[in-house]
Scaffold this motif. Structure first.
Motif, PDB file in Angstrom:
ATOM      1  N   LEU A   7      39.576  38.238  36.747  1.00  0.00           N
ATOM      2  CA  LEU A   7      39.114  39.503  37.307  1.00  0.00           C
ATOM      3  C   LEU A   7      39.465  40.670  36.385  1.00  0.00           C
ATOM      4  CD1 LEU A   7      38.057  41.324  39.562  1.00  0.00           C
ATOM      5  CD2 LEU A   7      40.227  41.011  40.763  1.00  0.00           C
ATOM      6  N   ARG A   8      40.705  40.705  35.911  1.00  0.00           N
ATOM      7  CA  ARG A   8      41.101  41.765  34.977  1.00  0.00           C
ATOM      8  C   ARG A   8      40.240  41.727  33.716  1.00  0.00           C
ATOM      9  NH1 ARG A   8      47.182  40.533  35.717  1.00  0.00           N
ATOM     10  NH2 ARG A   8      47.974  42.246  37.012  1.00  0.00           N
ATOM     11  N   LYS A   9      40.014  40.548  33.194  1.00  0.00           N
ATOM     12  CA  LYS A   9      39.229  40.410  31.961  1.00  0.00           C
ATOM     13  C   LYS A   9      37.823  40.977  32.152  1.00  0.00           C
ATOM     14  CE  LYS A   9      37.638  36.959  28.607  1.00  0.00           C
ATOM     15  NZ  LYS A   9      37.628  35.514  28.247  1.00  0.00           N
ATOM     16  N   LYS A  10      37.228  40.708  33.293  1.00  0.00           N
ATOM     17  CA  LYS A  10      35.884  41.230  33.556  1.00  0.00           C
ATOM     18  C   LYS A  10      35.892  42.748  33.662  1.00  0.00           C
ATOM     19  CE  LYS A  10      33.685  37.260  35.776  1.00  0.00           C
ATOM     20  NZ  LYS A  10      32.971  36.788  36.969  1.00  0.00           N
ATOM     21  N   MET A  11      36.888  43.303  34.340  1.00  0.00           N
ATOM     22  CA  MET A  11      36.956  44.756  34.464  1.00  0.00           C
ATOM     23  C   MET A  11      37.158  45.404  33.096  1.00  0.00           C
ATOM     24  SD  MET A  11      36.418  45.080  37.683  1.00  0.00           S
ATOM     25  CE  MET A  11      36.753  46.801  38.044  1.00  0.00           C
ATOM     26  N   ARG A  12      37.889  44.726  32.224  1.00  0.00           N
ATOM     27  CA  ARG A  12      38.147  45.279  30.893  1.00  0.00           C
ATOM     28  C   ARG A  12      36.955  45.161  29.958  1.00  0.00           C
ATOM     29  NH1 ARG A  12      44.321  42.952  30.974  1.00  0.00           N
ATOM     30  NH2 ARG A  12      45.204  44.732  32.131  1.00  0.00           N
ATOM     31  N   THR A  13      35.939  44.414  30.362  1.00  0.00           N
ATOM     32  CA  THR A  13      34.719  44.388  29.548  1.00  0.00           C
ATOM     33  C   THR A  13      33.970  45.708  29.642  1.00  0.00           C
ATOM     34  OG1 THR A  13      33.391  43.432  31.338  1.00  0.00           O
ATOM     35  CG2 THR A  13      34.452  41.886  29.809  1.00  0.00           C
ATOM     36  N   VAL A  14      34.179  46.453  30.746  1.00  0.00           N
ATOM     37  CA  VAL A  14      33.536  47.770  30.878  1.00  0.00           C
ATOM     38  C   VAL A  14      34.512  48.913  30.635  1.00  0.00           C
ATOM     39  CG1 VAL A  14      31.792  46.880  32.467  1.00  0.00           C
ATOM     40  CG2 VAL A  14      33.886  47.880  33.392  1.00  0.00           C
ATOM     41  N   ASP A  15      35.822  48.602  30.662  1.00  0.00           N
ATOM     42  CA  ASP A  15      36.845  49.609  30.403  1.00  0.00           C
ATOM     43  C   ASP A  15      38.071  48.909  29.828  1.00  0.00           C
ATOM     44  OD1 ASP A  15      38.690  51.641  30.324  1.00  0.00           O
ATOM     45  OD2 ASP A  15      38.695  52.039  32.480  1.00  0.00           O
ATOM     46  N   SER A  16      38.242  49.002  28.541  1.00  0.00           N
ATOM     47  CA  SER A  16      39.332  48.283  27.873  1.00  0.00           C
ATOM     48  C   SER A  16      40.709  48.741  28.343  1.00  0.00           C
ATOM     49  CB  SER A  16      39.232  48.464  26.348  1.00  0.00           C
ATOM     50  OG  SER A  16      39.353  49.841  25.996  1.00  0.00           O
ATOM     51  N   GLU A  17      40.786  49.908  28.991  1.00  0.00           N
ATOM     52  CA  GLU A  17      42.069  50.426  29.458  1.00  0.00           C
ATOM     53  C   GLU A  17      42.284  50.205  30.960  1.00  0.00           C
ATOM     54  OE1 GLU A  17      42.367  54.479  28.277  1.00  0.00           O
ATOM     55  OE2 GLU A  17      42.362  54.019  26.134  1.00  0.00           O
ATOM     56  N   PHE A  18      41.453  49.361  31.569  1.00  0.00           N
ATOM     57  CA  PHE A  18      41.607  49.091  33.003  1.00  0.00           C
ATOM     58  C   PHE A  18      42.998  48.536  33.293  1.00  0.00           C
ATOM     59  CE2 PHE A  18      41.571  46.090  36.538  1.00  0.00           C
ATOM     60  CZ  PHE A  18      41.035  46.856  37.555  1.00  0.00           C
TER      61      PHE A  18
END
Length: 233
Positions: free
Chosen positions: A206-217
């Motif tokens: 889940l974190r990895k997917k969110m970081r695909t649109v925001d590397s600082e998530f």
């Protein structure tokens, strides 16, 4: 009637599991390898896929990777006995669940039904004005359960059913800690046991997917030995 795709190079497993699922009221399609299944899925997707990992031509990992490029359809992996590497890797790649070989067909049926129920809940088959069906906005996060859509800073993020439910459970109460046991209750039925590693793998994905649109998530915080917390940004 839900359509289940079985993909395994063991014809005995295909035959016996297909007979069991058909007796339970499912429509079943069977495939001997990943490439054959992918060709069929490109024409029309089933409601769920059950994939063996080790297959000729295209194995289950490769097939899952191709599927996740275009669909969040629920996927269950069939893994070799005691092969923990396959289990963890499969979950991190986007599988919703796994069942170890040799397996009880009754257990597989329960896992399939549990996933389909979760998918129906996310899709909002029982529409009502509840916390589970209302559009939720938490800072840069926007979740629409009825459409199974998630966006972060206005950019769409494609999540599996399990990932969606975990994120929803965390984001509903920012700042409050959810233990792994509580997250298991959200993502799985009571009769389905999963260990801590399963939840951790889903959170990493889940974190990895969110970081695909925001590397600082960084909205999902790990509290080691306790659980996870969503911090509104």
């Amino acid at each position: 009637m839900s359509k289940i795709a079985l993909v395994d190079d063991d014809r005995n497993i295909l035959t016996s599991v297909a007979m069991t699922l058909e007796a339970e009221g499912f429509e079943v399609e069977t495939y001997n390898d990943g490439q054959q299944a992918l060709d069929a899925f490109n024409r029309k997707l089933p409601d769920m896929a059950v994939l063996d990992i080790k297959m000729p031509r295209m194995d289950g990992m490769d097939l899952l990777q191709r599927l996740r490029q275009k669909t969040s359809m629920p996927v269950i992996f069939l893994t070799s006995k005691d092969d923990e590497i396959d289990e963890v890797l499969g979950l991190r790649m986007g599988a919703d669940d796994y069942v170890k070989k040799p397996f009880s067909q009754r257990l597989l049926v329960e896992r399939i039904r549990a996933l389909l129920r979760r998918q129906d809940a996310v899709a909002g088959d029982e529409v009502g004005d509840t916390e589970e069906t209302k559009i939720m906005e938490r800072g840069e996060l926007r979740m629409d359960p009825l459409r199974h859509s998630v966006s972060w800073k206005g950019q769409e993020v494609s999540l599996t059913v399990t990932e969606f439910l975990l994120l929803q459970a965390l984001a509903q109460r920012p700042g409050f800690v959810k233990s792994r046991d509580q997250l298991m209750d959200v993502a799985y039925d009571d009769q389905v046991y999963v260990d801590d590693r399963t939840i951790d793998s889903h959170i990493k994905r889940l974190r990895k997917k969110m970081r695909t649109v925001d590397s600082e998530f960084s909205a999902i915080e790990t509290l080691y030995g306790i659980g996870y917390r969503y911090n509104e940004e």
